[in-house]
Design a protein around this motif. Structure first.
Motif, PDB file in Angstrom:
ATOM      1  N   GLU A  59       0.956  -1.441   0.082  1.00  0.00           N
ATOM      2  CA  GLU A  59       0.153   0.014  -0.045  1.00  0.00           C
ATOM      3  C   GLU A  59       0.953   1.175  -0.236  1.00  0.00           C
ATOM      4  OE1 GLU A  59      -2.489  -0.338   3.516  1.00  0.00           O
ATOM      5  OE2 GLU A  59      -3.589  -2.171   2.718  1.00  0.00           O
ATOM      6  N   PRO A  60       0.667   2.258  -0.822  1.00  0.00           N
ATOM      7  CA  PRO A  60       1.319   3.379  -1.071  1.00  0.00           C
ATOM      8  C   PRO A  60       1.249   4.149   0.338  1.00  0.00           C
ATOM      9  CG  PRO A  60       0.003   3.448  -2.607  1.00  0.00           C
ATOM     10  CD  PRO A  60      -0.541   2.430  -1.754  1.00  0.00           C
ATOM     11  N   LEU A  61       2.376   4.505   1.246  1.00  0.00           N
ATOM     12  CA  LEU A  61       2.764   4.775   2.373  1.00  0.00           C
ATOM     13  C   LEU A  61       2.002   6.290   2.293  1.00  0.00           C
ATOM     14  CD1 LEU A  61       3.405   4.788   5.352  1.00  0.00           C
ATOM     15  CD2 LEU A  61       5.629   5.606   4.907  1.00  0.00           C
ATOM     16  N   ALA A  62       1.917   7.119   1.061  1.00  0.00           N
ATOM     17  CA  ALA A  62       1.583   8.272   1.017  1.00  0.00           C
ATOM     18  C   ALA A  62       0.089   8.328   1.298  1.00  0.00           C
ATOM     19  CB  ALA A  62       1.781   8.935  -0.528  1.00  0.00           C
ATOM     20  N   LEU A  63      -0.715   7.351   0.741  1.00  0.00           N
ATOM     21  CA  LEU A  63      -2.006   7.200   1.163  1.00  0.00           C
ATOM     22  C   LEU A  63      -2.541   6.860   2.674  1.00  0.00           C
ATOM     23  CD1 LEU A  63      -3.350   5.158  -2.053  1.00  0.00           C
ATOM     24  CD2 LEU A  63      -3.613   7.714  -1.734  1.00  0.00           C
ATOM     25  N   VAL A  64      -1.529   6.080   3.215  1.00  0.00           N
ATOM     26  CA  VAL A  64      -2.122   5.687   4.640  1.00  0.00           C
ATOM     27  C   VAL A  64      -1.401   6.161   5.684  1.00  0.00           C
ATOM     28  CG1 VAL A  64      -2.792   3.243   3.391  1.00  0.00           C
ATOM     29  CG2 VAL A  64      -0.645   3.666   4.657  1.00  0.00           C
ATOM     30  N   GLN A  65      -0.432   6.776   5.550  1.00  0.00           N
ATOM     31  CA  GLN A  65       0.386   7.367   6.522  1.00  0.00           C
ATOM     32  C   GLN A  65      -0.372   8.528   7.183  1.00  0.00           C
ATOM     33  OE1 GLN A  65       4.024   9.516   5.304  1.00  0.00           O
ATOM     34  NE2 GLN A  65       4.984   9.010   7.044  1.00  0.00           N
ATOM     35  N   HIS A  66      -0.188   8.426   8.779  1.00  0.00           N
ATOM     36  CA  HIS A  66      -0.649   9.339   9.635  1.00  0.00           C
ATOM     37  C   HIS A  66      -2.528   9.026   9.825  1.00  0.00           C
ATOM     38  CE1 HIS A  66       2.946  11.248  10.199  1.00  0.00           C
ATOM     39  NE2 HIS A  66       2.928  11.788   8.984  1.00  0.00           N
ATOM     40  N   THR A  67      -2.828   7.947   9.088  1.00  0.00           N
ATOM     41  CA  THR A  67      -4.208   7.463   9.252  1.00  0.00           C
ATOM     42  C   THR A  67      -4.360   6.236  10.087  1.00  0.00           C
ATOM     43  OG1 THR A  67      -4.390   5.844   7.354  1.00  0.00           O
ATOM     44  CG2 THR A  67      -4.395   8.168   6.627  1.00  0.00           C
ATOM     45  N   ALA A  68      -5.404   5.757  10.572  1.00  0.00           N
ATOM     46  CA  ALA A  68      -5.936   4.661  11.374  1.00  0.00           C
ATOM     47  C   ALA A  68      -5.424   3.223  10.706  1.00  0.00           C
ATOM     48  CB  ALA A  68      -7.370   4.448  11.749  1.00  0.00           C
ATOM     49  N   ILE A  69      -5.168   3.459   9.452  1.00  0.00           N
ATOM     50  CA  ILE A  69      -4.800   2.232   8.921  1.00  0.00           C
ATOM     51  C   ILE A  69      -3.405   2.103   8.411  1.00  0.00           C
ATOM     52  CG2 ILE A  69      -7.138   1.891   8.090  1.00  0.00           C
ATOM     53  CD1 ILE A  69      -6.223   2.239   5.262  1.00  0.00           C
ATOM     54  N   GLU A  70      -2.587   3.082   8.878  1.00  0.00           N
ATOM     55  CA  GLU A  70      -1.150   2.869   8.358  1.00  0.00           C
ATOM     56  C   GLU A  70      -0.413   1.832   8.638  1.00  0.00           C
ATOM     57  OE1 GLU A  70       2.910   5.706   9.312  1.00  0.00           O
ATOM     58  OE2 GLU A  70       1.152   6.183  10.248  1.00  0.00           O
ATOM     59  N   GLU A  71      -0.459   0.992   9.626  1.00  0.00           N
ATOM     60  CA  GLU A  71      -0.195  -0.307   9.957  1.00  0.00           C
ATOM     61  C   GLU A  71      -0.935  -1.219   9.242  1.00  0.00           C
ATOM     62  OE1 GLU A  71       2.803  -1.079  11.402  1.00  0.00           O
ATOM     63  OE2 GLU A  71       3.035   0.824  11.524  1.00  0.00           O
ATOM     64  N   PRO A  72      -0.498  -2.280   8.469  1.00  0.00           N
ATOM     65  CA  PRO A  72      -1.174  -3.286   7.937  1.00  0.00           C
ATOM     66  C   PRO A  72      -1.921  -4.095   8.836  1.00  0.00           C
ATOM     67  CG  PRO A  72       1.151  -3.148   6.796  1.00  0.00           C
ATOM     68  CD  PRO A  72       0.953  -2.473   8.124  1.00  0.00           C
ATOM     69  N   VAL A  73      -2.920  -4.805   8.360  1.00  0.00           N
ATOM     70  CA  VAL A  73      -3.724  -5.723   9.158  1.00  0.00           C
ATOM     71  C   VAL A  73      -2.626  -6.926   9.658  1.00  0.00           C
ATOM     72  CG1 VAL A  73      -5.632  -7.218   9.417  1.00  0.00           C
ATOM     73  CG2 VAL A  73      -5.873  -5.228   8.371  1.00  0.00           C
ATOM     74  N   ASP A  74      -2.769  -7.109  10.920  1.00  0.00           N
ATOM     75  CA  ASP A  74      -1.848  -8.434  11.529  1.00  0.00           C
ATOM     76  C   ASP A  74      -2.373  -9.525  11.260  1.00  0.00           C
ATOM     77  OD1 ASP A  74      -3.840  -8.919  13.363  1.00  0.00           O
ATOM     78  OD2 ASP A  74      -3.130  -8.048  15.202  1.00  0.00           O
ATOM     79  N   GLY A  75      -3.691 -10.039  10.754  1.00  0.00           N
ATOM     80  CA  GLY A  75      -3.789 -11.505  10.155  1.00  0.00           C
ATOM     81  C   GLY A  75      -4.472 -12.007  11.021  1.00  0.00           C
ATOM     82  N   THR A  76      -4.811 -11.509  12.166  1.00  0.00           N
ATOM     83  CA  THR A  76      -5.902 -12.100  13.284  1.00  0.00           C
ATOM     84  C   THR A  76      -7.467 -12.169  12.725  1.00  0.00           C
ATOM     85  OG1 THR A  76      -5.995 -10.235  14.703  1.00  0.00           O
ATOM     86  CG2 THR A  76      -4.327 -11.705  15.079  1.00  0.00           C
ATOM     87  N   ARG A  77      -8.026 -12.866  13.148  1.00  0.00           N
ATOM     88  CA  ARG A  77      -9.619 -13.119  12.656  1.00  0.00           C
ATOM     89  C   ARG A  77     -10.347 -11.546  13.211  1.00  0.00           C
ATOM     90  NH1 ARG A  77     -10.993 -18.150  11.414  1.00  0.00           N
ATOM     91  NH2 ARG A  77      -9.860 -19.848  11.803  1.00  0.00           N
ATOM     92  N   GLY A  78     -11.143 -11.376  12.476  1.00  0.00           N
ATOM     93  CA  GLY A  78     -12.009 -10.094  12.898  1.00  0.00           C
ATOM     94  C   GLY A  78     -11.191  -8.958  12.267  1.00  0.00           C
ATOM     95  N   ASN A  79     -10.259  -8.892  11.771  1.00  0.00           N
ATOM     96  CA  ASN A  79      -9.905  -7.519  11.374  1.00  0.00           C
ATOM     97  C   ASN A  79     -10.393  -7.197   9.706  1.00  0.00           C
ATOM     98  OD1 ASN A  79      -7.881  -6.558  12.976  1.00  0.00           O
ATOM     99  ND2 ASN A  79      -6.227  -8.051  12.538  1.00  0.00           N
ATOM    100  N   PRO A  80     -10.605  -5.928   9.756  1.00  0.00           N
ATOM    101  CA  PRO A  80     -11.338  -5.693   8.572  1.00  0.00           C
ATOM    102  C   PRO A  80     -10.347  -5.903   7.122  1.00  0.00           C
ATOM    103  CG  PRO A  80     -10.627  -3.765   9.589  1.00  0.00           C
ATOM    104  CD  PRO A  80     -10.411  -4.851  10.264  1.00  0.00           C
ATOM    105  N   GLY A  81     -10.951  -6.307   6.122  1.00  0.00           N
ATOM    106  CA  GLY A  81     -10.230  -6.405   4.795  1.00  0.00           C
ATOM    107  C   GLY A  81      -9.776  -5.064   4.334  1.00  0.00           C
ATOM    108  N   VAL A  82      -9.238  -5.091   3.044  1.00  0.00           N
ATOM    109  CA  VAL A  82      -8.780  -3.937   2.240  1.00  0.00           C
ATOM    110  C   VAL A  82      -9.998  -2.942   2.198  1.00  0.00           C
ATOM    111  CG1 VAL A  82      -7.609  -3.076   0.249  1.00  0.00           C
ATOM    112  CG2 VAL A  82      -6.824  -5.145   1.173  1.00  0.00           C
ATOM    113  N   ILE A  83     -11.093  -3.460   1.617  1.00  0.00           N
ATOM    114  CA  ILE A  83     -12.005  -2.440   1.218  1.00  0.00           C
ATOM    115  C   ILE A  83     -12.556  -1.739   2.569  1.00  0.00           C
ATOM    116  CG2 ILE A  83     -14.546  -2.407   0.463  1.00  0.00           C
ATOM    117  CD1 ILE A  83     -13.701  -4.841  -1.504  1.00  0.00           C
TER     118      ILE A  83
END
Length: 164
Positions: A59-83
């Motif tokens: 994911e482009p850091l320029a789009l996600v930096q300083h947002t709630a989704i800056e860190e990629p999902v950690d793979g545990t159940r219940g995390n929202p997908g990309v959309i």
């Protein structure tokens, strides 16, 4: 994960996360410049103790930096997908492009997926789009000996009322 639950399989997803400079190929897919920073997440799906799929998303850091989704999902159940993740920051994904092909695994994929010589993978190149902006792209490799591709096609009736 839903298929594993429905099938009664024991499954696990592990995740690694980091940032790196976009390669030329990834930059082209994301519409950014080579060398621009991207967040990277690599997920490994394990079913009944056997690795079956590895996916690396960018994911482009320029789009996600300083947002709630800056860190990629950690793979545990219940995390929202990309959309859902991009919806949460006001970027609505309205298209997902995928290219699929069978091929022999790279040496890294062969090691990660613990493949015997001669076992192919189904390689999926996927890109999520919000309008004209690519928000995520991924390379996914699934063991060819554990993959079934199923499609359903509706056949419309012709004007005479039959399916000729």
């Amino acid at each position: 994960m839903a298929e594993a639950t429905a099938g009664g399989w024991e499954d696990e997803v592990t995740a690694e996360r980091w940032r790196e400079e976009a390669s030329t190929a990834i930059a082209e897919r994301l519409g950014i410049q080579p060398g621009d920073l991207v967040t990277v997440a690599r997920y490994l799906w394990i079913v009944e103790g056997e690795p079956i799929q590895v996916g690396t998303q960018y994911e482009p850091l320029a789009l996600v930096q300083h947002t709630a989704i800056e860190e990629p999902v950690d793979g545990t159940r219940g995390n929202p997908g990309v959309i859902a993740r991009f919806d949460s920051i006001g970027l609505h994904v309205d298209r997902v492009d995928e290219q699929m092909r069978a091929r022999m695994p790279s040496p890294e994929e062969r090691e990660i997926l613990q493949l015997d010589a001669g076992t192919p993978v189904l390689h999926i190149v996927r890109t999520h789009w919000a309008g004209q902006t690519a928000v995520e792209t991924a390379d996914i490799a699934i063991r060819g000996d554990r993959m079934v591709v199923m499609t359903t096609h509706q056949v419309p009736l012709n004007p005479e009322g039959d399916s000729k």
